[in-house]
Design an enzyme around this catalytic site. Structure first.
Site, short mmCIF file in Angstrom:
data_model
loop_
_atom_site.label_atom_id
_atom_site.label_comp_id
_atom_site.label_asym_id
_atom_site.label_seq_id
_atom_site.Cartn_x
_atom_site.Cartn_y
_atom_site.Cartn_z
N LYS A 92 -5.61 2.21 0.36
CA LYS A 92 -5.26 2.96 1.46
C LYS A 92 -4.08 4.06 1.05
O LYS A 92 -4.21 5.38 1.51
CB LYS A 92 -4.99 2.20 2.91
CG LYS A 92 -5.96 1.61 3.25
CD LYS A 92 -5.61 0.82 4.54
CE LYS A 92 -4.43 -0.29 4.33
NZ LYS A 92 -4.76 -1.12 3.47
N ASP A 128 -5.30 -3.87 0.91
CA ASP A 128 -5.12 -3.50 -0.40
C ASP A 128 -6.28 -2.61 -1.04
O ASP A 128 -6.52 -2.81 -2.21
CB ASP A 128 -4.91 -4.68 -1.36
CG ASP A 128 -3.95 -5.70 -0.76
OD1 ASP A 128 -2.88 -5.03 -0.56
OD2 ASP A 128 -4.19 -6.95 -0.82
N ASN A 187 5.40 -6.31 5.53
CA ASN A 187 4.35 -7.30 4.60
C ASN A 187 3.32 -6.27 3.99
O ASN A 187 2.72 -6.76 2.93
CB ASN A 187 3.83 -8.36 5.35
CG ASN A 187 3.39 -7.59 6.73
OD1 ASN A 187 3.37 -6.66 7.29
ND2 ASN A 187 2.21 -8.69 7.37
N GLY A 241 2.24 -2.92 1.81
CA GLY A 241 2.78 -2.47 0.88
C GLY A 241 1.88 -1.13 0.12
O GLY A 241 0.53 -1.71 -0.19
N HIS A 242 2.12 -0.17 0.21
CA HIS A 242 1.26 1.06 -0.45
C HIS A 242 1.87 1.47 -1.66
O HIS A 242 3.06 1.62 -1.55
CB HIS A 242 1.30 2.22 0.47
CG HIS A 242 0.60 1.90 2.13
ND1 HIS A 242 -0.78 1.32 2.13
CD2 HIS A 242 0.95 2.40 3.13
CE1 HIS A 242 -1.32 1.21 3.17
NE2 HIS A 242 -0.34 1.97 3.98
N GLN A 272 -2.74 -3.24 6.25
CA GLN A 272 -3.43 -4.21 6.13
C GLN A 272 -5.00 -3.89 6.03
O GLN A 272 -5.56 -2.91 5.84
CB GLN A 272 -3.53 -5.40 7.01
CG GLN A 272 -2.07 -6.21 6.94
CD GLN A 272 -0.89 -5.96 7.52
OE1 GLN A 272 -0.82 -5.22 8.38
NE2 GLN A 272 0.22 -6.00 6.75
P1 GDP Z 1 -3.15 -0.33 0.26
O1 GDP Z 1 -2.28 -1.42 0.55
O2 GDP Z 1 -4.60 -0.28 0.53
O3 GDP Z 1 -2.57 1.04 -0.11
O4 GDP Z 1 -3.50 -0.90 -1.76
P2 GDP Z 1 -2.40 -1.22 -2.74
O5 GDP Z 1 -1.34 0.05 -2.60
O6 GDP Z 1 -1.68 -2.47 -2.67
O7 GDP Z 1 -3.35 -1.23 -3.95
C1 GDP Z 1 -3.75 -0.12 -4.55
C2 GDP Z 1 -3.58 -0.08 -5.85
O8 GDP Z 1 -4.58 0.35 -6.68
C3 GDP Z 1 -2.33 0.66 -6.30
O9 GDP Z 1 -1.72 0.17 -7.37
C4 GDP Z 1 -2.93 1.90 -6.65
O10 GDP Z 1 -2.08 2.63 -7.33
C5 GDP Z 1 -4.18 1.55 -7.42
N1 GDP Z 1 -5.41 2.47 -7.32
C6 GDP Z 1 -5.59 3.09 -5.88
N2 GDP Z 1 -7.04 3.73 -6.36
C7 GDP Z 1 -7.27 3.37 -7.53
C8 GDP Z 1 -8.44 3.76 -8.08
O11 GDP Z 1 -9.48 4.34 -8.03
N3 GDP Z 1 -8.38 3.19 -9.57
C9 GDP Z 1 -7.48 2.54 -9.86
N4 GDP Z 1 -7.72 1.99 -11.19
N5 GDP Z 1 -6.27 2.04 -9.34
C10 GDP Z 1 -6.22 2.62 -7.99
#
Ligand code: GDP
Length: 422
Positions: free
Chosen positions: A15, A12, A37, A39-40, A222
């Protein structure tokens, strides 16, 4: 250029956004481990897309998106994801390529996942989607691969053996009714028919692409500390979430990888159970969770939040061979009076600068913090590094100096535009 993107914390990290930005510059995007499991979340033109199995690069026309052999596939979920994307106007056409060697998640994997968790003394916080039991069958040489769904005789024998065993376990250990052979057999043969047109030898496809000097992005799901070997075991996922997984999970040799980019949140979060040395105290935790909207993309589960942890980041840089970092969600730290950064752990009078593998040490370690002043003004509209508040620049430059790795991207909001390239 062949690049691997890995999470440096517990997943989370954001990425999804980095992958989305970098996907634009490559020809192929590959998922290599994990299952649905993960989710991006990607935000494009105010529209939110959540991806579980299909690489988010599919949003760009002409990009080829691959699901490698290292992934475990829940066919119903994948078919729904394909349908949902089509409904939101994304033309997948023949741009999705799935390795026939990827293993298939069956309903008994999910039930076993949930029942086993319910009986554990120390819950590991599984998403209950059958990922662990599916990988366990793979390693036990009992698994069913997507290729098997296209051969009714092979599938019949494998499913038969599996159901005989699983139904016994379900009935005798867990008092569950078990599964009917004919229902599963027909349902999964059908999934095979639907997915057949996407199947392809992903390993050859990628190696041929490399020959032709095409660019590939390997997207990790992950994060490093959820890796089955190097993570905070047993509170981990069942696959290799570190960079090595990209090679075993796709059939591309390590010598063909050019660059590994680590993604780190400007603070730390973790979903599910397990030790978390820099976790915030309850009230501040709730405040930061809401400020950062830290709720799981797949399950909606609240994420636990804490300060940035250099012990973890240094370990992640070492394990993955990271040469560049993307720092995410820096905007969320705006308005905090002071910021803490964990530089070491202390346990029973001993200082740990290296990540300890004894769970008891990790669970009871007290973080040693460096404090830095925060900044007040919001930074989400800032496009250039020079324009960031002095204290934000100091925070980043201290991180870069201490980690010895270049910070090449700073994210200050969820959209593509809210990104500072350095
Ligand atoms: P991943 O699994 O690593 O891709 O992470 P997630 O997608 O679960 O979490 C990232 C969340 O943070 C998503 O809702 C993105 O839109 C949001 N996000 C990503 N970068 C930023 C940022 O720099 N600032 C803010 N406020 N939200 C962000």
């Amino acid at each position: 250029m062949n690049t691997i993107i890995v999470g440096t914390q517990w997943g989370d990290e954001g990425k999804g956004k980095v992958i989305d930005i970098l996907s634009k510059k490559v020809d192929y995007i590959v998922r290599y481990q994990g299952g649905s499991n993960a989710g991006h979340t990607v935000v494009v033109d105010n529209k939110i897309y959540i991806f579980h199995l299909i690489p988010s690069g599919i949003l760009y026309k002409h990009k080829i998106c691959c699901i490698g052999n290292g992934v475990v596939v829940d066919p119903a979920g994948l078919i729904k994801e394909i349908k949902d994307l089509s409904l939101s106007g994304i033309d997948i056409g023949n741009r999705l390529k799935i390795s026939p060697l990827a293993h298939v998640i069956l309903p008994y994997h999910k039930i076993l996942d949930q029942l086993r968790e319910s009986k554990r003394t120390n819950k590991i916080g599984t998403t209950g989607r059958g990922i662990g039991p599916c990988y366990a069958d793979k390693i036990n040489r009992f698994g069913i691969r997507i290729a098997d769904l296209l051969n009714s005789r092979v599938f019949r024998d494998k499913l038969n053996d599996n159901l005989k065993e699983k139904n016994e376990i379900l009935k005798k250990v867990y008092r569950h009714g078990g599964f009917d052979f004919n229902t599963l057999y027909r349902e999964y043969l059908n999934y095979g028919l639907v997915l057949a047109k996407y199947l392809c030898n992903v390993t050859s496809l990628l190696n041929n692409a490399i020959e032709k000097k095409k660019d590939i992005l390997f997207e990790g799901a992950q994060g490093t500390f959820l890796d089955i070997d190097f993570g905070t075991y047993p509170f981990v996922t069942s696959s290799s979430a570190t960079a090595g997984g990209a090679c075993t999970g796709s059939g591309v040799s390590p010598v063909k990888i050019d660059k590994i980019i680590g993604v780190a949140k400007a603070y730390t979060t973790r979903v599910g159970e397990g030790p978390f040395p820099t976790e915030f105290p309850a009230v501040f935790d709730k405040f930061m969770r809401e400020k950062g909207n830290e709720f799981g993309a797949t399950t909606g589960r609240p994420r636990r939040c804490g300060w940035l942890d250099m012990v973890m980041l240094k370990e992640a840089i070492l394990l993955n061979g990271i040469s560049e970092l993307a720092i995410m969600k820096l905007d969320i730290l705006a308005g905090l009076k002071s910021l803490k950064i964990c530089t070491a752990y202390k346990y029973k009078g001993k200082k740990f600068r290296e990540f300890p593998y004894d769970l008891e040490v990790l669970a009871n370690a007290k973080p040693v913090y460096k404090e830095m002043p925060g900044w007040n003004s919001p930074i989400d509209k800032i496009k250039r590094y020079q324009k960031l508040p002095g204290n934000a620049k100091d925070y980043l430059s201290w991180l870069q100096g201490d980690l010895g790795v270049k910070i090449s991207m700073v994210s200050v909001g969820s959209s593509r535009e809210e990104t500072i390239f350095i």
